[in-house]
Design an enzyme around this catalytic site. Structure first.
Site, mmCIF file in Angstrom:
data_model
loop_
_atom_site.group_PDB
_atom_site.id
_atom_site.type_symbol
_atom_site.label_atom_id
_atom_site.label_comp_id
_atom_site.label_asym_id
_atom_site.label_seq_id
_atom_site.Cartn_x
_atom_site.Cartn_y
_atom_site.Cartn_z
ATOM 1 N N ARG A 39 -13.396 2.332 -0.447
ATOM 2 C CA ARG A 39 -13.709 2.582 0.959
ATOM 3 C C ARG A 39 -12.464 3.033 1.704
ATOM 4 N NH1 ARG A 39 -17.726 -2.572 2.267
ATOM 5 N NH2 ARG A 39 -19.313 -1.990 0.719
ATOM 6 N N ARG B 200 -9.161 -6.516 3.201
ATOM 7 C CA ARG B 200 -9.690 -5.173 3.484
ATOM 8 C C ARG B 200 -8.888 -4.154 2.677
ATOM 9 N NH1 ARG B 200 -13.162 -4.284 7.560
ATOM 10 N NH2 ARG B 200 -12.573 -6.267 8.525
ATOM 11 N N GLU C 161 -16.602 -12.932 6.055
ATOM 12 C CA GLU C 161 -17.725 -12.417 5.273
ATOM 13 C C GLU C 161 -17.344 -12.245 3.805
ATOM 14 O OE1 GLU C 161 -20.047 -8.234 4.512
ATOM 15 O OE2 GLU C 161 -19.040 -8.510 6.453
ATOM 16 N N ARG D 225 -12.712 -11.026 -2.420
ATOM 17 C CA ARG D 225 -12.768 -12.053 -1.378
ATOM 18 C C ARG D 225 -13.049 -13.431 -1.974
ATOM 19 N NH1 ARG D 225 -14.900 -9.511 4.358
ATOM 20 N NH2 ARG D 225 -13.524 -7.680 4.299
ATOM 21 N N SER E 229 -23.207 -9.720 2.023
ATOM 22 C CA SER E 229 -24.160 -9.232 3.013
ATOM 23 C C SER E 229 -25.420 -8.826 2.267
ATOM 24 C CB SER E 229 -23.573 -8.032 3.772
ATOM 25 O OG SER E 229 -24.395 -7.656 4.847
#
Length: 427
Positions: free
Chosen positions: A263, A278, A350, A392, A353
């Site tokens: 990403r 991130r 988070e 994560r 999801s």
């Protein structure tokens, strides 16, 4: 992607759903574009029919030796032939304008999704476990990893730039162990089929799962070959049913994959610049389900439970949030986020999801199913979720299982994957 016929039949419902997302009414604009398209279709059909009829009449006129009528008809055919290319071009432009408009519209929320502008309107659904109590100030994962000499951001920056990391020794193995644990759990206990999908995909695949055209700046494009690096294995897994009709007796299909994901993080300048939260490149175990319309709501709850099982197995404290209409993703009808507790940051972050998309993606991919009882094929429903983000999860394990001396205790479920190692220490 929405069917314009449904919008024509339900303009009020469509605009009301947009309003719940904080968006302006759009049905009138869409129907105006569709009216123009339909008008041009009708005009071309009439022109073609008249051209065919006039061509037949020319033969009849000549057979009757009516040269004047034959000449007039020939002139009419020539005029129609000359005008039709412009109308065909106008139709192509009208179809593109309608397609571009429809493809830019986010999915409409289900009725039970909380209404709100952003994450502040998200609603906590439940929590699991309790936060660990430390007798010392807990450190963040990057402090622990760098002190162990096994998490190297400086070298990664020399090689690739910001938002990359080099893991070494036992931390590298711990990340691998987490991914294998998740795959074994989902395939062995949750009934998912493991897939090893491509990481490079074409435009149609990324459009099908609604990353294009709206989120192109968040993706990495690769030349030559004109590929995209997947931002999530959702792209590859969901597109396995594109342009095909699946028998309903085969549904639900449950697929999982452990892949690298990529990403650009275009909109995250200044956010989470330290550590692994991130990254441009990361690993994730993805869950994808392909269902009938009747199955999708229950499958959403099931998928959430499968993702939660990963964290329960690691004895991590987390909460589940139902995202508001203003915070959930472009293609989602409803989304649950799982947020894991990070004691080094003293907050929930988070880690998964899980979204139900209805037939929104299926229409973009032309993915359908054939009812058991026969009848016309209908669009499937698609769901996707993280089961979970491996990087994560590594962060969460490091921060929750840290010791005062800077070592990290390996969770019991991961010890077999670590070759019996129970503690990560500096060596």
């Amino acid at each position: 992607m929405y069917d314009v016929k449904w919008i024509r039949d339900n303009p009020g419902l469509f605009d009301e759903g947009r309003g719940r997302r904080g968006l302006a009414p759009l049905s009138a604009t869409i129907l105006e574009l569709d009216d123009r398209r339909r008008g041009l279709v009708g005009k071309l059909q009439s022109s073609q029919e008249r051209r065919n009829a006039a061509s037949k009449e020319i033969g009849q006129a000549k057979a009757q030796k009516d040269e004047a009528r034959a000449q007039a008809l020939m002139a009419e055919v020539a005029s129609l032939k000359a005008s039709m290319p412009a109308d065909e071009e106008a139709l192509r432009e009208a179809e593109k304008a309608l397609f571009d408009q429809l493809s830019s519209i986010p999915n409409l929320p289900l009725d039970d999704v909380p209404v709100g502008a952003d994450e502040h309107a998200n609603v906590e659904r439940h929590r699991h476990g309790v936060a660990p109590a430390f007798t010392f100030p807990p450190q963040e994962h990057f402090q622990l990893g760098e002190a162990l000499g096994q998490m190297d951001f400086e070298t990664a920056a020399k090689i690739s730039g910001a938002r990359f990391v080099v893991l070494r020794k036992q931390l590298a193995r711990l990340e691998r162990a987490l991914g294998q644990y998740m795959l074994d759990l989902h395939t062995g206990e949750h009934g998912y089929t493991e897939v090893n999908p491509p990481l490079l995909v074409r435009d149609d695949a990324v459009f099908g799962t609604n990353q294009l055209p709206k989120f192109a700046e968040d993706l990495f494009r690769v030349q030559p070959g004109d590929f995209w690096l997947i931002p999530t294995a959702e792209v590859s897994l969901t597109n396995l049913v594109r342009d095909q009709i699946t028998g309903e007796e085969e549904l639900p299909l449950r697929l999982t994959a452990l892949t690298h994901c990529f990403r650009a993080e275009a909109g995250s300048a200044g956010r989470d610049t330290r550590g692994m939260i991130r990254q441009h490149q990361f690993q994730k175990v993805e869950l994808v389900s392909i269902t009938t319309p009747e199955q999708s709501r229950d499958e959403h709850e099931r998928m959430l439970a499968c993702a939660e099982a990963v964290l329960k197995g690691l004895d991590l404290h987390y909460r589940v949030m139902t995202l508001s209409t203003g915070d959930m993703g472009f293609g989602a009808q409803k989304t649950y986020d799982i947020e894991v507790w990070l004691p080094g940051q003293d907050q929930f972050r988070e880690i998964s999801s899980c979204s139900v998309c209805g037939d929104f993606q299926a229409r973009r991919m032309n993915a359908r199913s054939r009812p058991k009882s026969g009848g016309a094929p209908r669009f499937v429903h698609t769901l996707n979720g993280s089961g979970v983000a491996v990087g994560r999860a590594l962060v969460a394990v490091m921060e929750n299982y840290q010791n005062e001396d800077g070592s990290i205790t390996v969770p019991d479920r991961l010890v077999p994957y670590m070759g019996g190692v129970t503690r990560i220490e500096k060596r």
